[in-house]
Design an enzyme around this catalytic site. Structure first.
Site, PDB file in Angstrom:
ATOM      1  N   PRO A  15       3.244 -48.563  35.126  1.00  5.56           N
ATOM      2  CA  PRO A  15       4.105 -50.156  36.419  1.00  5.56           C
ATOM      3  C   PRO A  15       5.247 -49.414  35.794  1.00  5.56           C
ATOM      4  O   PRO A  15       6.130 -48.277  36.240  1.00  5.56           O
ATOM      5  CB  PRO A  15       4.281 -50.892  34.533  1.00  5.56           C
ATOM      6  CG  PRO A  15       2.917 -50.610  34.429  1.00  5.56           C
ATOM      7  CD  PRO A  15       2.285 -49.085  34.268  1.00  5.56           C
ATOM      8  N   GLU A  16       6.157 -49.972  36.837  1.00  3.99           N
ATOM      9  CA  GLU A  16       7.972 -48.990  37.347  1.00  3.99           C
ATOM     10  C   GLU A  16       8.482 -49.396  36.158  1.00  3.99           C
ATOM     11  O   GLU A  16       8.457 -50.574  35.462  1.00  3.99           O
ATOM     12  CB  GLU A  16       7.766 -50.474  38.711  1.00  3.99           C
ATOM     13  CG  GLU A  16       7.323 -50.302  39.521  1.00  3.99           C
ATOM     14  CD  GLU A  16       7.216 -48.752  40.642  1.00  3.99           C
ATOM     15  OE1 GLU A  16       8.213 -48.412  40.600  1.00  3.99           O
ATOM     16  OE2 GLU A  16       6.175 -48.784  41.283  1.00  3.99           O
ATOM     17  N   ASN A  49       5.005 -45.523  41.829  1.00  7.65           N
ATOM     18  CA  ASN A  49       4.996 -45.560  42.851  1.00  7.65           C
ATOM     19  C   ASN A  49       4.510 -46.436  44.411  1.00  7.65           C
ATOM     20  O   ASN A  49       4.853 -46.145  45.547  1.00  7.65           O
ATOM     21  CB  ASN A  49       2.441 -45.051  43.024  1.00  7.65           C
ATOM     22  CG  ASN A  49       2.209 -44.201  43.990  1.00  7.65           C
ATOM     23  OD1 ASN A  49       2.859 -43.297  44.184  1.00  7.65           O
ATOM     24  ND2 ASN A  49       1.324 -44.517  44.517  1.00  7.65           N
ATOM     25  N   LYS A  90       9.793 -44.590  31.341  1.00 10.89           N
ATOM     26  CA  LYS A  90       8.256 -45.943  30.991  1.00 10.89           C
ATOM     27  C   LYS A  90       7.588 -45.868  30.448  1.00 10.89           C
ATOM     28  O   LYS A  90       7.045 -46.475  29.733  1.00 10.89           O
ATOM     29  CB  LYS A  90       7.636 -45.450  32.047  1.00 10.89           C
ATOM     30  CG  LYS A  90       7.694 -45.572  33.994  1.00 10.89           C
ATOM     31  CD  LYS A  90       6.884 -45.401  34.827  1.00 10.89           C
ATOM     32  CE  LYS A  90       7.202 -45.266  35.921  1.00 10.89           C
ATOM     33  NZ  LYS A  90       5.779 -44.784  37.399  1.00 10.89           N
ATOM     34  N   ARG A  98      -1.762 -39.113  43.534  1.00  5.08           N
ATOM     35  CA  ARG A  98      -1.009 -40.509  44.130  1.00  5.08           C
ATOM     36  C   ARG A  98      -1.234 -41.067  45.472  1.00  5.08           C
ATOM     37  O   ARG A  98      -0.957 -40.716  46.252  1.00  5.08           O
ATOM     38  CB  ARG A  98       0.547 -40.376  43.816  1.00  5.08           C
ATOM     39  CG  ARG A  98       0.519 -40.542  42.135  1.00  5.08           C
ATOM     40  CD  ARG A  98      -0.390 -41.395  41.027  1.00  5.08           C
ATOM     41  NE  ARG A  98       0.472 -40.842  39.558  1.00  5.08           N
ATOM     42  CZ  ARG A  98       2.040 -40.719  39.324  1.00  5.08           C
ATOM     43  NH1 ARG A  98       3.035 -41.878  40.063  1.00  5.08           N
ATOM     44  NH2 ARG A  98       2.098 -41.105  38.135  1.00  5.08           N
TER      45      ARG A  98
END
Length: 263
Positions: A2-3, A166, A51, A251
């Protein structure tokens, strides 16, 4: 993963559900906290830090519940008797007040810390893009410490600035017209890039669906993220993708070869 804006919304949900209330029960479904009971503790509130989520609870002593969503985690709020939207066996934490229940599903990290030890889990983070400590100049300074580092790696490093995942990394590189492998030292206006990062997260922190294009229609919300083998929304060139990073921590990087040419 999650961002930062997703984690910010999770903190706000927990705050609305629990802040100011006494816990009628606590159920920790992880081995290290299986016998922990915070019944009677009063929840002061929940804060996001990058985060990470920090829920402060005054019980036998001042505690902080530290949780991290990792790849699949989420916090959800329910009324007593309401059916859970995720399988019960994936619940890791259940906190119950007189009229609400907060359930943490598939959480990547669940640990209870003495309040004075919070710095041990979040003290290494850079300025939080959505936090009260946001410092644009400090974020730029940190990024500049390694001018040869690929921009994609630097933006994902939470010790540089906290909150970019990402998705935002790919979208930031696109709107700046920079290939993800561009060295940080070759970014002409790093301050502008960092400012855009903060603006992106800030604009999305109140939305259930994120967008960087301003268009909420399906398939139009992102410029390049997860649009590999699809036409670029700006020029029509096929978007490319490649895996980058340390082995085991790779990633996906997305870019448009025309709008973001290699230098």
């Amino acid at each position: 993963m999650p961002e930062g804006d997703t984690v910010f919304r999770a903190a706000r949900l927990l705050d609305r559900t629990l802040a100011g209330h006494e816990l009628r029960s606590s159920d920790f479904r992880v081995p290290q906290l299986a016998t922990t009971d915070l019944t009677g503790g009063r929840v002061l509130g929940t804060w996001s830090r990058g985060k990470h989520l920090l829920t402060r609870i005054d019980a036998s002593r001042p505690w902080t519940l530290h949780t991290h969503l990792k790849m699949e985690g989420s916090w959800q709020s329910y009324f007593p008797g309401q059916r859970w939207r995720r399988p019960p066996h994936t619940a890791r934490v259940v906190l119950t007040t007189a009229d609400r229940i907060a359930v943490g599903f598939s959480l990547g990290i669940v640990e209870l810390l003495p309040r004075e030890h919070e710095h041990e889990v979040v003290g290494h983070l850079g300025p939080d893009l959505l936090g009260p400590d946001w410092d644009e100049a400090e974020a730029v300074r940190r990024l500049q410490t390694d001018p040869d580092r690929p921009l994609s790696e630097a933006l994902l490093d939470q010790t540089m600035l906290a909150g970019i995942g990402n998705m935002y990394m790919a979208e930031l590189c696109f709107v700046a017209g920079l290939h993800p492998t561009t060295p940080v030292g070759e970014v002409a206006d790093l301050t502008r890039l960092v400012r855009r990062a903060q603006q992106m997260l800030d604009l999305n922190k109140d939305r259930s669906q994120q967008t960087t294009t301003g268009d909420l229609r399906q398939g139009r919300r992102m410029w390049v993220y997860r649009r590999d083998q699809q036409p670029c929304l700006r020029c029509g060139t096929t978007v490319e993708v490649a895996m980058r990073g340390e082995p085991g921590q790779e990633r996906a990087s997305y870019w448009c070869p025309s709008c973001q040419p290699r230098r």
